[in-house]
Design a protein around this motif. Sequence first.
Motif, PDB file in Angstrom:
ATOM      1  N   LEU A   1      10.218   2.658   5.015  1.00 23.75           N
ATOM      2  CA  LEU A   1      10.110   3.802   3.317  1.00 23.75           C
ATOM      3  C   LEU A   1      11.244   4.515   2.486  1.00 23.75           C
ATOM      4  CD1 LEU A   1       7.264   3.816   1.724  1.00 23.75           C
ATOM      5  CD2 LEU A   1       6.673   6.105   2.908  1.00 23.75           C
ATOM      6  N   GLN A   2      11.837   4.147   3.883  1.00 25.37           N
ATOM      7  CA  GLN A   2      13.592   5.515   2.712  1.00 25.37           C
ATOM      8  C   GLN A   2      14.320   4.214   2.945  1.00 25.37           C
ATOM      9  OE1 GLN A   2      11.745   6.531   5.706  1.00 25.37           O
ATOM     10  NE2 GLN A   2      10.289   8.195   4.501  1.00 25.37           N
ATOM     11  N   HIS A   3      14.671   3.363   3.512  1.00 20.12           N
ATOM     12  CA  HIS A   3      15.370   2.717   3.443  1.00 20.12           C
ATOM     13  C   HIS A   3      15.953   1.909   2.024  1.00 20.12           C
ATOM     14  CE1 HIS A   3      18.428  -0.800   4.520  1.00 20.12           C
ATOM     15  NE2 HIS A   3      18.065  -0.508   5.989  1.00 20.12           N
ATOM     16  N   ALA A   4      17.321   2.155   1.651  1.00 24.66           N
ATOM     17  CA  ALA A   4      17.655   1.929   0.692  1.00 24.66           C
ATOM     18  C   ALA A   4      17.154   0.299  -0.024  1.00 24.66           C
ATOM     19  CB  ALA A   4      19.117   1.886   0.950  1.00 24.66           C
ATOM     20  N   GLN A   5      17.160  -0.808   0.853  1.00 22.89           N
ATOM     21  CA  GLN A   5      16.650  -1.845   0.104  1.00 22.89           C
ATOM     22  C   GLN A   5      15.600  -2.208   0.487  1.00 22.89           C
ATOM     23  OE1 GLN A   5      19.458  -3.937   2.617  1.00 22.89           O
ATOM     24  NE2 GLN A   5      21.430  -4.290   1.762  1.00 22.89           N
ATOM     25  N   ARG A   6      15.218  -1.436   0.709  1.00 24.40           N
ATOM     26  CA  ARG A   6      13.066  -1.535   0.716  1.00 24.40           C
ATOM     27  C   ARG A   6      12.331  -2.405  -0.869  1.00 24.40           C
ATOM     28  NH1 ARG A   6       8.107   0.444  -1.015  1.00 24.40           N
ATOM     29  NH2 ARG A   6       9.367   2.166  -1.403  1.00 24.40           N
TER      30      ARG A   6
ATOM     31  N   ALA B   1       7.417   7.504 -20.490  1.00 28.90           N
ATOM     32  CA  ALA B   1       7.335   7.248 -19.357  1.00 28.90           C
ATOM     33  C   ALA B   1       7.327   7.596 -18.195  1.00 28.90           C
ATOM     34  CB  ALA B   1       7.780   5.491 -19.592  1.00 28.90           C
ATOM     35  N   GLU B   2       6.636   7.019 -17.190  1.00 23.20           N
ATOM     36  CA  GLU B   2       6.871   7.612 -15.495  1.00 23.20           C
ATOM     37  C   GLU B   2       7.729   6.583 -15.088  1.00 23.20           C
ATOM     38  OE1 GLU B   2       2.943   9.123 -13.303  1.00 23.20           O
ATOM     39  OE2 GLU B   2       2.815   8.602 -14.941  1.00 23.20           O
ATOM     40  N   TRP B   3       8.831   7.058 -13.843  1.00 19.45           N
ATOM     41  CA  TRP B   3       9.770   6.180 -13.344  1.00 19.45           C
ATOM     42  C   TRP B   3       9.319   6.545 -11.872  1.00 19.45           C
ATOM     43  CZ3 TRP B   3      13.339   2.104 -13.779  1.00 19.45           C
ATOM     44  CH2 TRP B   3      14.287   1.928 -13.383  1.00 19.45           C
ATOM     45  N   ARG B   4       9.587   5.099 -10.934  1.00 20.00           N
ATOM     46  CA  ARG B   4       8.809   5.441  -9.868  1.00 20.00           C
ATOM     47  C   ARG B   4       9.674   5.099  -8.708  1.00 20.00           C
ATOM     48  NH1 ARG B   4       3.051   6.415  -9.220  1.00 20.00           N
ATOM     49  NH2 ARG B   4       2.656   7.895 -10.711  1.00 20.00           N
ATOM     50  N   GLU B   5       9.489   5.121  -7.465  1.00 21.53           N
ATOM     51  CA  GLU B   5      10.381   4.567  -6.417  1.00 21.53           C
ATOM     52  C   GLU B   5       9.295   3.274  -6.145  1.00 21.53           C
ATOM     53  OE1 GLU B   5      12.516   5.897  -5.025  1.00 21.53           O
ATOM     54  OE2 GLU B   5      12.118   7.742  -5.331  1.00 21.53           O
ATOM     55  N   SER B   6       9.956   2.143  -5.952  1.00 22.80           N
ATOM     56  CA  SER B   6       9.575   0.398  -5.966  1.00 22.80           C
ATOM     57  C   SER B   6       8.281   0.476  -4.897  1.00 22.80           C
ATOM     58  CB  SER B   6      11.163  -0.060  -4.748  1.00 22.80           C
ATOM     59  OG  SER B   6      10.581  -0.114  -3.886  1.00 22.80           O
TER      60      SER B   6
ATOM     61  N   SER C   1       0.768  -1.458   0.244  1.00 24.92           N
ATOM     62  CA  SER C   1      -0.133  -0.075   0.244  1.00 24.92           C
ATOM     63  C   SER C   1       1.000   0.778   0.074  1.00 24.92           C
ATOM     64  CB  SER C   1      -1.055   0.000   1.024  1.00 24.92           C
ATOM     65  OG  SER C   1      -0.464  -0.095   2.408  1.00 24.92           O
ATOM     66  N   THR C   2       2.410   0.531   0.266  1.00 23.24           N
ATOM     67  CA  THR C   2       3.300   1.972  -0.519  1.00 23.24           C
ATOM     68  C   THR C   2       3.297   3.249  -1.651  1.00 23.24           C
ATOM     69  OG1 THR C   2       5.274   0.609  -0.819  1.00 23.24           O
ATOM     70  CG2 THR C   2       4.504   1.186   1.262  1.00 23.24           C
ATOM     71  N   PRO C   3       3.877   4.328  -1.487  1.00 17.46           N
ATOM     72  CA  PRO C   3       3.213   5.179  -2.197  1.00 17.46           C
ATOM     73  C   PRO C   3       4.668   4.923  -3.427  1.00 17.46           C
ATOM     74  CG  PRO C   3       3.896   6.414  -0.531  1.00 17.46           C
ATOM     75  CD  PRO C   3       3.628   5.101  -0.366  1.00 17.46           C
ATOM     76  N   THR C   4       4.267   5.678  -4.260  1.00 10.36           N
ATOM     77  CA  THR C   4       5.343   5.346  -5.494  1.00 10.36           C
ATOM     78  C   THR C   4       5.834   7.070  -5.943  1.00 10.36           C
ATOM     79  OG1 THR C   4       3.876   4.875  -7.105  1.00 10.36           O
ATOM     80  CG2 THR C   4       4.871   3.057  -6.635  1.00 10.36           C
ATOM     81  N   ARG C   5       5.028   7.635  -5.504  1.00  8.39           N
ATOM     82  CA  ARG C   5       5.680   8.874  -5.987  1.00  8.39           C
ATOM     83  C   ARG C   5       6.738   9.035  -5.144  1.00  8.39           C
ATOM     84  NH1 ARG C   5       2.588  11.753 -10.034  1.00  8.39           N
ATOM     85  NH2 ARG C   5       0.727  10.057  -9.916  1.00  8.39           N
ATOM     86  N   THR C   6       8.194   9.827  -5.644  1.00  9.70           N
ATOM     87  CA  THR C   6       8.734  10.349  -4.863  1.00  9.70           C
ATOM     88  C   THR C   6       8.676  11.284  -3.643  1.00  9.70           C
ATOM     89  OG1 THR C   6      10.787  10.243  -7.046  1.00  9.70           O
ATOM     90  CG2 THR C   6      11.179  10.889  -5.174  1.00  9.70           C
ATOM     91  N   GLU C   7       8.074  12.201  -3.932  1.00  4.00           N
ATOM     92  CA  GLU C   7       7.875  12.848  -2.872  1.00  4.00           C
ATOM     93  C   GLU C   7       7.015  12.035  -1.541  1.00  4.00           C
ATOM     94  OE1 GLU C   7       6.280  13.033  -6.334  1.00  4.00           O
ATOM     95  OE2 GLU C   7       4.296  13.680  -5.783  1.00  4.00           O
ATOM     96  N   GLN C   8       6.104  11.680  -1.388  1.00  8.28           N
ATOM     97  CA  GLN C   8       5.755  10.548  -0.882  1.00  8.28           C
ATOM     98  C   GLN C   8       6.745   9.767  -0.188  1.00  8.28           C
ATOM     99  OE1 GLN C   8       1.445   9.444  -1.309  1.00  8.28           O
ATOM    100  NE2 GLN C   8       1.326  10.386  -2.765  1.00  8.28           N
ATOM    101  N   VAL C   9       8.019   9.280  -0.365  1.00  5.67           N
ATOM    102  CA  VAL C   9       8.310   8.849   0.152  1.00  5.67           C
ATOM    103  C   VAL C   9       9.317   8.798   0.662  1.00  5.67           C
ATOM    104  CG1 VAL C   9      10.309   6.610  -0.747  1.00  5.67           C
ATOM    105  CG2 VAL C   9       8.032   6.589  -1.959  1.00  5.67           C
ATOM    106  N   PHE C  10      10.439   9.935  -0.070  1.00  6.30           N
ATOM    107  CA  PHE C  10      11.539  10.594   0.316  1.00  6.30           C
ATOM    108  C   PHE C  10      11.288  12.180   0.617  1.00  6.30           C
ATOM    109  CE2 PHE C  10      13.205   6.930  -1.625  1.00  6.30           C
ATOM    110  CZ  PHE C  10      14.145   6.421  -1.000  1.00  6.30           C
TER     111      PHE C  10
END
Lengths: 468, 193
Positions: free
Chosen positions: A108-113, A402-407, A68-77
Amino acid sequence: MNATPQTLFEKVWRAHEVEPESPDTPAVLYIDLHLIHEVTSPQAFTVLRQRGLGIRRPPLTFATMDHSTPTRTEQVFGGAPIAIEAAARQVRALETNCAAFGVELLNLQHAQRGIVHIIGPELGLTQPGKTVVCGDSHTSTHGALGALAFGIGTTEVGHVLATQCLLQRKPRTLAININGALPSGVGAKDLILAIIGRIGVAGGTGQVIEYRGDTIRALDMDGRMTVCNMSIEAGARAGMIAPDETTFAYLAGRPRAPQGEQWERAVQRWRHLPTDPGAQFDHEVEIDASTLEPMVTYGTNPAMVIPIGGAIPQRAGDPVFEKSLAYMGFAPGQPIREHPVNVVFVGSCTNGRLSDLRLAASLLRGRKVASGVQMLVVPGSQQVKRQAEAEGLHRVFLEAGAEWRESGCSMCLGMNGDLVGKGQYAVSTSNRNFEGRQGIGARTLLASPLTAAACAVRGRVTDPRELM
Amino acid sequence: MKPIRTLRSRTAVLAVSDIDTDQIIPARFLTTTTREGLGKHLFADWRYGPDGAPKTDFPLNRPQAEGCTILVAGNNFGCGSSREHAPWALTDYGFRAVVSTQIADIFRSNSLKNGLVPVIVDPATHRWLLENAGAEVSIDLETTTLTLPTGQATRFALEPFARYCLMNGVDELGFLLGREARIAAYEAHAGIA
C-alpha cells in the motif's frame, strides 16, 4: 522464414504454444507475466494450499493492490485504519500470500504501487510479444505494447501460479482499421467509445482485436492503452497494437525493461512482431477518425453512446432499452448536452495516466468546479501522482475545487467506498456505465478526461470544445 | 467437482439482454476471500429493495422460481468483469446451467470451471424459452442437446475438453500439472530459468 503471412496475434500465440490445440484439447499456452491483486487472488492461493502446490515461476508473477484500497491519504500513509474492514482483510491476505509464496508485492505504501494495468507498462514489465494475464478483464490494456494480454478468472489465476500455463482455445482475429486525423478535442477515449458504439458490446466476442491504421500510429502510448483497455467493453478477448518507434521510445530505460545490449536485442526481436503484409484477419472494420466527435454514453452499457451534441435515440417497443433509459432518467429524443451533473471522476485504468490528467488540467486551469459538483481526481499510480505534482497539475485541480487522491481503482467500481450517490449523475473517465457500477442507483456517463473536466466546470454535460 | 451428465429443471427466466457481471454480483460483495456464500447476493440490486426486503416482482423471488437449476437470460449474458464471483454466486444459489443466445468469453470460461453449463441456443429456441418461463427442460451433455417440453431438441456447442471435464468431474489443473515435461521443455527452449 514463414511462407504464410501472419498477424501480430498469431506470432505471439505461436511463440507461446507449449502444445498446440487439437480437436480434443485446447492449446497449452505459456504465460510470461502474471499480474495479481488483492480481490481475485485469495481463493487461488487457497487452492494452492489445499493441493500442496507452490508457484512454478515466482519471478514471472508480480503483485499490487488497487481495487479495494483507500485513496484517502490518511488511510494510505497516515496510519488511519482502512475504513472497510473486508478490504483491509483482503490487503492483509495478499501480503501474507505474497510473503508465503515468494511473490514480489508493491504494498500500500510503495512508491511504485498503482492500478495493475497502469504499473505493468509504467515499470516496463509489459513488453511487446509477451503473454500477459491478470484476474481482471481490463488486462487488455497491456496489448497496447504489442503483448497478448487478457483477463482470467480466479481458477485460472491458480493454474498460472501452479504451472505458468493456461488451457486456451485460439481466438479469431478482428482488424479495426482506423484512419484520418482525430479532430481537436477528440481523443483516444472518444475513439474507443465510437468503436464500441459501432460493433456493440458483444461485437468482439471470441476475437482478438488488432487496432491498425494511421490514427493508431499517431496516438501516444497513453492513448493506445486507453483504446486497448476498453476492448473488453466490445466483448473482445484482447486488443493489440503493433509495436513501433513510439512503443520502443516509451519502454526505453524503464526499470523492468531490458537494458543495454539486451535492450538492443529485444528491439530487434520486437521489430518482427507487426502483422505481415497480406496476413488475413477473420473480420475487418473500417473507421474514419476525422469525422468523430466527443462521445458520451447515455445508457447502461458502453455501446449506448452518442456524439455529445446528439440526442438520446428512440427504440420504441424495446423493453430492455426502455428499462435502461428509466434507470438513467432519460427520455428518447432528449439532447444530452446541458443535462445537470453531480459528480465528475477522472481516473481509472482507462484514463488515469499522466496525459489524461494533463488534458483534464488544461481545461480546468484558471477555472472552478461548478458549485454543487463533486470532482474526484485519482491518479492511476503513485508515479503518475508524483509526476503530476512535479508539473503542478495537483494545484490546478485543488484550486479548481477538485479532490486529489492517492492512486487506485476508486470510483470506477466503488469497492473502496468512493461512491456515487443514488440517482446522481456522474461523468466518469472510467470504462463501465453498468447499473450500480459506481454505487447503488448511480447513473454513469462515460466520457474523455477533456469532456469530464468541461462538465465539472459547467455542472452540466458540456462539449469540451466550447471551453477550449 | 461433481460430474454433470444431464440436468432437468423448470426454468427461471430473466428476460433482460446484456446482463453484466456487476448485476450478477455487485462489486461491494467482492471483498471476500472465500468462494462460498455468494448466492444470497446474486442479482442483489435487482432482487432486494432499499430496505433489504425481496422485491416480489423480481422473477427469482416468485414462488415458481424456487428450486430451478436452469436460468434463461436475455441475449448476451455475462459481459463485463472477469470476477469468478459471478459463477460462484450463481452456483451457490443453485443454478447449474445458463441459457442465452450469446455468453461473454471470460464468464463462459469461469462457468465451465465451476460446474455451471453455458448453453448457447438459436434465436427461435431462445424466444420460446423466454415466452414459457417455468417450462421443464432437459440438458444432456452426452448429446449436447437441450430438449423443450414440446419434445423439440436443440443441439448446442460445447468445447470438447470442457465437456469432458464437466462430465467426468475433472478439473483442468490436474491436466496442466500432467503436462510438466512439456512445460519444462518449453522453458528450457525459451531460456526461462
